[in-house]
Scaffold this motif. Structure first.
Motif: not given
Length: 72
Positions: A41-46, A55-58, A62-63
């Motif tokens: 998920s960190a890669l996807l977020y990036g 932001g990370p919370d949003e 969404l995820l």
């Protein structure tokens, strides 16, 4: 609060919002690049933040909405 009211309107074809569609498209592309392996998920977020100002919370909300279950 969404930055653009169009981000909250679901598409009539499948009910996805613009951010949901971007997340799914990005996930699909990354899975193909990684040989159908899981995408952290960190890669996807990036990659998603290159297209959306969230932001990370949003992103996590969404995820969670896409996956349909909460992660403890």
């Amino acid at each position: 609060m969404p930055r653009d009211f169009r981000d909250t309107l679901p598409d009539v074809r499948d009910g996805l919002t613009r951010p949901e569609r971007i997340l799914l498209h990005t996930l699909h592309r990354l899975q193909q690049e990684r040989g159908d392996r899981s995408v952290p998920s960190a890669l996807l977020y990036g990659h998603v933040v290159e297209h959306l100002d969230i932001g990370p919370d949003e992103f996590q909300e969404l995820l969670t909405r896409i996956v349909g279950r909460r992660v403890p």
